[in-house]
Scaffold this motif. Structure first.
Motif, short mmCIF file in Angstrom:
data_model
loop_
_atom_site.label_atom_id
_atom_site.label_comp_id
_atom_site.label_asym_id
_atom_site.label_seq_id
_atom_site.Cartn_x
_atom_site.Cartn_y
_atom_site.Cartn_z
N ARG A 85 -24.48 -18.95 58.72
CA ARG A 85 -25.18 -18.67 59.96
C ARG A 85 -24.23 -18.95 61.12
N THR A 131 -19.24 -20.42 62.53
CA THR A 131 -20.08 -20.23 61.34
C THR A 131 -20.23 -21.54 60.57
N ILE A 190 -26.09 -23.07 56.28
CA ILE A 190 -27.40 -23.65 56.49
C ILE A 190 -27.98 -24.13 55.16
N PRO A 209 -30.59 -20.42 64.23
CA PRO A 209 -29.28 -19.86 63.86
C PRO A 209 -29.44 -18.45 63.28
N GLU A 210 -28.57 -17.57 63.70
CA GLU A 210 -28.69 -16.16 63.36
C GLU A 210 -27.59 -15.73 62.39
N LEU A 211 -27.85 -14.63 61.71
CA LEU A 211 -26.83 -13.99 60.87
C LEU A 211 -25.76 -13.35 61.76
#
Length: 218
Positions: A42, A49, A52, A110-112
């Protein structure tokens, strides 16, 4: 103060919840092959990066092999995984991320990298903050899993319906965050988990109203 709060309460949570962690771990191992934890990449603070921690709720090594956004009907979800996702217990191991410093209790989810690559210059300001276990977008989209289940295309639903408001709420948090507002958000998260209520704070309703007005004009 925020980092001290994160360290103290994530450590406390991990100790208190350790019996539950053990029970869930045994359930996962007995249910399907693969490890106890899912550790997916993530994007965190300043675009860095990290991995997670979640309790594994799907078959081994399946992220990205199909839809990114998963509803309850997805055949990649394990039997125990359905229970973990519906109760949100799969999120508990993120206390490890908080203790390590990858995440905070409160902050933009948290995003991709796939979705971060779509950020506008304005939206990149979200990356100025450490991601969190909960935020206002998480509270507004508390039943997101249900929406994905009912949708014919969860990825399209997320991209066109959920994500735009999520980004607006995350930018609102970016510009209005503080220690006591974080405590307020945590209390609302607990309230949502216990009561499953559609109620929201007045200021968050105002943000949603502004977004809906902008969306209507478009």
């Amino acid at each position: 103060m925020k980092r001290l709060f994160d360290i103290v309460f994530s450590l406390f949570g991990l100790i208190v919840l350790s019996p539950l962690f053990l029970i869930i771990s045994i359930m996962i191992v007995k249910d399907s092959e693969g490890g106890v934890f899912f550790r997916g990449p993530r994007v965190g603070l300043h675009g860095k990066t990290f991995k997670i921690f979640k309790f594994r709720s799907m078959i081994k090594d399946c992220e990205g092999k199909g839809k990114w956004n998963v509803g309850d009907k997805d055949d990649r979800i394990t039997k125990v995984g359905h229970f973990l996702r519906n109760t949100k217990l799969d999120e508990l191991p993120q206390l490890i991320n908080v203790l390590k410093g990858d995440m905070s209790f409160v902050g933009p989810r948290p995003e991709l990298q796939y979705y971060v690559d779509m950020y506008t210059e304005e939206e990149k300001r979200i990356l100025d903050l450490k991601p969190g276990i909960t935020d206002w977008a998480s509270i507004v989209n508390f039943d997101q899993f249900v929406a994905f289940t009912e949708s014919d295309d969860p990825d399209e639903l997320y991209l066109n319906k959920i994500r735009p408001l999520k980004l607006k709420l995350q930018l609102y948090y970016r510009d209005h965050n503080g220690f006591w507002s974080d405590i307020y958000c945590i209390l609302w998260t607990i309230y949502k988990v216990i009561r499953r209520t559609p109620n929201l704070p007045k200021d968050i309703k105002n943000v949603i109203g502004e977004y809906e007005s902008e969306f209507a004009i478009q």
